[in-house]
Design a protein around this motif. Structure first.
Motif, PDB file in Angstrom:
ATOM      1  N   GLN A 199      11.700  -0.904 -11.973  1.00 46.46           N
ATOM      2  CA  GLN A 199      11.929  -1.339 -10.596  1.00 46.46           C
ATOM      3  C   GLN A 199      11.094  -0.528  -9.612  1.00 46.46           C
ATOM      4  OE1 GLN A 199      13.383  -3.917  -9.341  1.00 46.46           O
ATOM      5  NE2 GLN A 199      14.011  -4.617 -11.348  1.00 46.46           N
ATOM      6  N   LYS A 200      10.955   0.755  -9.914  1.00 46.52           N
ATOM      7  CA  LYS A 200      10.172   1.630  -9.042  1.00 46.52           C
ATOM      8  C   LYS A 200       8.737   1.103  -8.952  1.00 46.52           C
ATOM      9  CE  LYS A 200      11.732   5.751 -10.302  1.00 46.52           C
ATOM     10  NZ  LYS A 200      11.543   6.985 -11.084  1.00 46.52           N
ATOM     11  N   ALA A 201       8.169   0.837 -10.130  1.00 46.03           N
ATOM     12  CA  ALA A 201       6.793   0.332 -10.176  1.00 46.03           C
ATOM     13  C   ALA A 201       6.699  -1.018  -9.467  1.00 46.03           C
ATOM     14  CB  ALA A 201       6.333   0.202 -11.624  1.00 46.03           C
ATOM     15  N   ILE A 202       7.672  -1.888  -9.748  1.00 44.23           N
ATOM     16  CA  ILE A 202       7.625  -3.233  -9.166  1.00 44.23           C
ATOM     17  C   ILE A 202       7.698  -3.173  -7.643  1.00 44.23           C
ATOM     18  CG2 ILE A 202       8.880  -5.423  -8.954  1.00 44.23           C
ATOM     19  CD1 ILE A 202       9.711  -5.031 -11.923  1.00 44.23           C
ATOM     20  N   SER A 203       8.632  -2.363  -7.122  1.00 42.16           N
ATOM     21  CA  SER A 203       8.769  -2.368  -5.661  1.00 42.16           C
ATOM     22  C   SER A 203       7.552  -1.733  -4.992  1.00 42.16           C
ATOM     23  CB  SER A 203      10.077  -1.712  -5.227  1.00 42.16           C
ATOM     24  OG  SER A 203      10.111  -0.386  -5.677  1.00 42.16           O
ATOM     25  N   THR A 204       6.943  -0.736  -5.648  1.00 39.74           N
ATOM     26  CA  THR A 204       5.724  -0.157  -5.063  1.00 39.74           C
ATOM     27  C   THR A 204       4.619  -1.209  -5.009  1.00 39.74           C
ATOM     28  OG1 THR A 204       6.311   1.865  -6.202  1.00 39.74           O
ATOM     29  CG2 THR A 204       4.148   1.797  -5.190  1.00 39.74           C
ATOM     30  N   ILE A 205       4.445  -1.921  -6.127  1.00 38.44           N
ATOM     31  CA  ILE A 205       3.358  -2.910  -6.167  1.00 38.44           C
ATOM     32  C   ILE A 205       3.640  -4.057  -5.208  1.00 38.44           C
ATOM     33  CG2 ILE A 205       2.138  -4.554  -7.640  1.00 38.44           C
ATOM     34  CD1 ILE A 205       2.557  -2.600  -9.943  1.00 38.44           C
ATOM     35  N   GLU A 206       4.920  -4.431  -5.114  1.00 31.59           N
ATOM     36  CA  GLU A 206       5.252  -5.550  -4.227  1.00 31.59           C
ATOM     37  C   GLU A 206       5.029  -5.232  -2.761  1.00 31.59           C
ATOM     38  OE1 GLU A 206       9.148  -6.829  -5.298  1.00 31.59           O
ATOM     39  OE2 GLU A 206       8.353  -8.563  -6.393  1.00 31.59           O
ATOM     40  N   SER A 207       5.046  -3.954  -2.418  1.00 30.55           N
ATOM     41  CA  SER A 207       4.862  -3.617  -1.014  1.00 30.55           C
ATOM     42  C   SER A 207       3.380  -3.675  -0.621  1.00 30.55           C
ATOM     43  CB  SER A 207       5.436  -2.233  -0.718  1.00 30.55           C
ATOM     44  OG  SER A 207       4.699  -1.269  -1.436  1.00 30.55           O
ATOM     45  N   SER A 208       2.505  -3.911  -1.599  1.00 25.83           N
ATOM     46  CA  SER A 208       1.089  -4.032  -1.282  1.00 25.83           C
ATOM     47  C   SER A 208       0.875  -5.276  -0.415  1.00 25.83           C
ATOM     48  CB  SER A 208       0.289  -4.185  -2.576  1.00 25.83           C
ATOM     49  OG  SER A 208      -1.003  -4.656  -2.287  1.00 25.83           O
ATOM     50  N   ASP A 209      -0.088  -5.202   0.506  1.00 26.84           N
ATOM     51  CA  ASP A 209      -0.323  -6.382   1.344  1.00 26.84           C
ATOM     52  C   ASP A 209      -1.307  -7.346   0.688  1.00 26.84           C
ATOM     53  OD1 ASP A 209      -2.476  -4.783   1.625  1.00 26.84           O
ATOM     54  OD2 ASP A 209      -2.326  -4.538   3.809  1.00 26.84           O
ATOM     55  N   GLN A 210      -1.675  -7.075  -0.550  1.00 35.91           N
ATOM     56  CA  GLN A 210      -2.621  -7.946  -1.241  1.00 35.91           C
ATOM     57  C   GLN A 210      -1.877  -8.895  -2.181  1.00 35.91           C
ATOM     58  OE1 GLN A 210      -6.200  -7.511  -1.700  1.00 35.91           O
ATOM     59  NE2 GLN A 210      -6.376  -5.997  -0.097  1.00 35.91           N
ATOM     60  N   VAL A 211      -2.082 -10.174  -1.974  1.00 31.28           N
ATOM     61  CA  VAL A 211      -1.410 -11.159  -2.818  1.00 31.28           C
ATOM     62  C   VAL A 211      -1.680 -10.890  -4.286  1.00 31.28           C
ATOM     63  CG1 VAL A 211      -1.223 -13.574  -3.416  1.00 31.28           C
ATOM     64  CG2 VAL A 211      -1.672 -12.911  -1.062  1.00 31.28           C
TER      65      VAL A 211
END
Lengths: 88, 588
Positions: free
Chosen positions: B115-127
């Motif tokens: 989840q940590k990895a997922i939420s970090t990546i999801e916060s990226s502004d790049q689709v």
């Protein structure tokens, strides 16, 4: 321990394939290697970690290496980033 | 079970009628509880985790193999990054250390870690990066299922005949299916080009996408009717409705077997005039289906799928292999490869650009090709090299003026020089064509014809740009009218300009798959029709039922009409007169 700041130069940024290449290169060395982008620090030998950086073109990344082969490790990664991962 | 007769409307993507029980494919988040574990259990907890990882790896290898076999190596590579993650220090070693140090259950630690990895990546502004987060979640779910010993309710477990109902379908889902048991696909999301749609067409089973909330309206095991011709789904039908659809199903089956009988007959009019009937494809393995339906060539090979749903750019070698395979498979017939048409509704991950207010009027197709010559050149090199192994043609999408054609051709010659220097052989006379889909290209068709080897009319975009209608917009979708006199006149002008310059003119949009339009297009003088493989037999049937003189007379008459309603009524009358036994099927 040595430190080096580099800029992501390839168009697509550190997406899956370049991320895998960084991990592959970093894993050749015994030193502990970390990448830091905007305060987020990850293990350069982890694909999950490197992808977490979501580093796009133009991102600034601080590479740190700590260990016997730290100098070689930093050099190798610098060359890899400069090669733009053979993207272009 | 209660009879509801609830009718849901979606987008028809593959014709036919399926009647069966619904298989609801869920994507619920798993509940992971935090549990403390005793010191002596730590070792066995770690073992359990390692076994689950190993099991997941084996599953992924299997899926990767099947996908690569069915859809090509480049689609199989989607799973490589997931496989890498299963060897990862962060995913694996850190989880093991944390299980030992914190004495918590493996699934809790693992999921927390992920989840940590997922939420970090999801916060990226790049689709592009955000999309990778869903890959990681997919992987995590797979591992958790193995850890918890839950049999995933996947399509792999389907034993009886069912209609699959899901929010969307991924290549992972379809790769696991026992295809014999699947009667049809119905999805909440998606468009004609989504994976579910393509799979339904290639399996020749009914498919309806864009049903919005089908997964909420249907219960697992409930009887449903899926009409892939009209794009509807009936949930829990009563006896009367069921009987009606059983009759429709019979009619459709009879009709489609009569179509199959046409496979080896030539597409020739009653007075002996031959037409090329080619197939539009997106994956190399669709060539088989094209040949099965009697296609004499591939009129449009869409190459976007090589670029989409993956993390990196396809290499020259990879593309060379894909194009060669198809060129060889279709020999001696020709394969027209359209250079990548990215942008618009096909989102590219790495050709990053500004968000656009009007993507269809924005940076797409040839504009991207000319903008990113490095990526364009790789594709051209691959096509040219593959041209040594078969009969290939190059088609440039969305050309709006002659300068763009010149620029693109200039890049082709540069690549040819480079290949010569690298010692590769290629077809030096490879035909280079222009896709006519922008009204300005029609107006300058004479100039384009002097510098192109062929034209191919893309009706979907030509209609959209000519009538200024976004057919994805429900409020105006009705105005998207292929029989608008303005559209038909443009088609006529393109054919005339092409023939004045003695170059062939093809048409490759959904319009030419419509039986009502076939006679008209024939009469307008088009040399080649290219469409979904499944539509070829019905169009062949029309062509074999008329003479060229009749078709020309029909076209001449239509061009004098003022409204689309008049035109459609007239064409319907003519169809009834010339091929009365023909069962008209809506646009597929």
């Amino acid at each position: 321990m040595i430190k080096k700041t580099i800029i992501v130069q390839n168009k697509l940024g550190l997406h899956a394939r370049p991320a895998a290449m960084v991990v592959g290169e970093a894993s050749r060395f015994g030193s502990e290697i970390h990448l830091n982008k905007d305060g987020l620090e990850v293990n350069a030998k982890s694909i999950m970690g490197v992808m977490m950086l979501a580093a796009e073109m133009g991102s600034q990344i601080i590479i740190t290496a700590n260990g016997e082969d730290e100098k070689l490790a930093i050099q190798a990664l610098e060359i890899l980033f400069a090669s733009k991962f053979d993207e272009e | 079970m209660a009879e509801k007769n609830l009718v849901l409307k979606g987008v028809p993507v593959s014709p036919g009628i399926a009647i069966g029980s619904a298989f609801l494919l869920h994507r619920d988040e798993l509940q992971v509880e935090e549990e403390e574990i005793a010191g002596e259990q730590v070792a066995s907890e770690v073992e359990k985790f390692k076994r689950a990882i190993q099991q997941t790896k084996e599953e992924l290898f299997g899926i990767r193999r099947r996908v690569a076999r069915n859809l090509g190596e480049e689609q199989g590579r989607i799973f490589d990054v997931q496989l890498l993650m299963l060897d990862d220090v962060m995913t694996i070693d850190q989880t093991i250390t944390a299980i030992q140090e914190r004495r918590r259950n493996a699934e809790f630690i693992f999921w927390e870690n992920l989840q940590k990895a997922i939420s970090t990546i999801e916060s990226s502004d790049q689709v592009f990066f955000r999309e990778r987060a869903s890959d990681i979640r997919d992987l995590g779910r797979r591992v958790l299922h193995n850890l918890l010993g839950i049999k995933q309710l996947t399509v792999a477990g389907i034993q009886s005949e069912v209609v699959v109902v899901s929010q969307d379908l991924s290549p992972t889902d379809t790769a696991q299916m026992h295809r014999r048991n699947i009667l049809g696909f119905a999805t909440d999301m998606g468009a004609r080009t989504s994976h579910a749609a393509i799979m339904a067409r290639s399996l020749e089973i009914p498919g309806v996408v864009g049903l919005k909330d089908a997964t909420l309206q249907v219960k697992h095991g409930e009887t449903i009717i899926l009409d892939g011709t009209k794009g509807t789904m009936v949930v829990a039908p009563d006896k009367r409705v069921l009987e009606h659809y059983r009759g429709e199903q019979q009619k459709y089956l009879q009709w489609s077997s009569s179509m199959a009988a046409l496979k080896d007959l030539p597409a020739k009019t009653l007075d002996g005039y031959s037409i090329q009937l080619a197939a539009n494809i997106e994956f190399p393995d669709e060539a088989d289906s094209a040949l099965d339906h009697g296609a004499t060539g591939i009129g449009l090979y869409r190459t976007e799928f090589l670029y989409l749903s993956r993390a990196d750019l396809p290499t020259e070698e990879e593309q060379y292999e894909a194009y060669s395979a198809i060129a060889e498979r279709m020999l001696p017939d020709a394969v027209t490869i359209r250079t990548f048409d990215l942008g618009g509704d096909k989102f590219s991950m790495y050709l990053k650009g500004q968000p656009e207010a009007n993507p269809f009027l924005g940076r797409r197709a040839i504009r991207v090709c000319l903008d990113c010559p490095d990526i364009f050149k790789v594709q051209l090199a691959a096509i040219l090299r593959a041209s040594a192994n078969g009969n290939l043609k190059i088609l440039f999408p969305m050309i709006s003026g002659v300068e763009q054609l010149r620029q693109a051709k200039e890049i082709v010659s540069q690549v040819q020089e480079e290949l010569k220097a690298r010692g590769f052989s290629y077809d030096a006379k490879i035909p280079v064509g222009v896709m006519i889909e922008v009204p300005s290209a029609v107006m300058v068709a004479d100039s384009l014809a002097r510098e192109a080897d062929f034209f191919s009319i893309g009706t979907n975009d030509l209609i959209q740009y000519t009538l200024a209608v976004d057919r994805g917009n429900e409020q105006v979708a009705e105005l998207f009218d292929p029989f608008h006199p303005g559209v038909l006149k443009l088609i006529q002008q393109v054919v005339q300009a092409g023939h004045r310059a003695s170059i062939p003119v093809a048409i490759c949009g959904e319009l030419c798959a419509e039986p009502l339009a076939a006679m008209l297009l024939l009469g307008l003088g088009l040399d080649e029709f290219s469409m979904s493989s499944i539509s070829i037999p019905q169009i062949k049937k029309v062509i074999r039922s008329v003479t060229m003189d009749e078709a020309r007379a029909v076209a001449a008459h239509v061009l004098e009409m003022e409204t689309s309603q008049q035109i459609k009524t007239y064409l319907m009358e003519q169809s009834r007169r010339l091929y009365p036994d023909f069962l008209p099927v809506d646009v597929v």
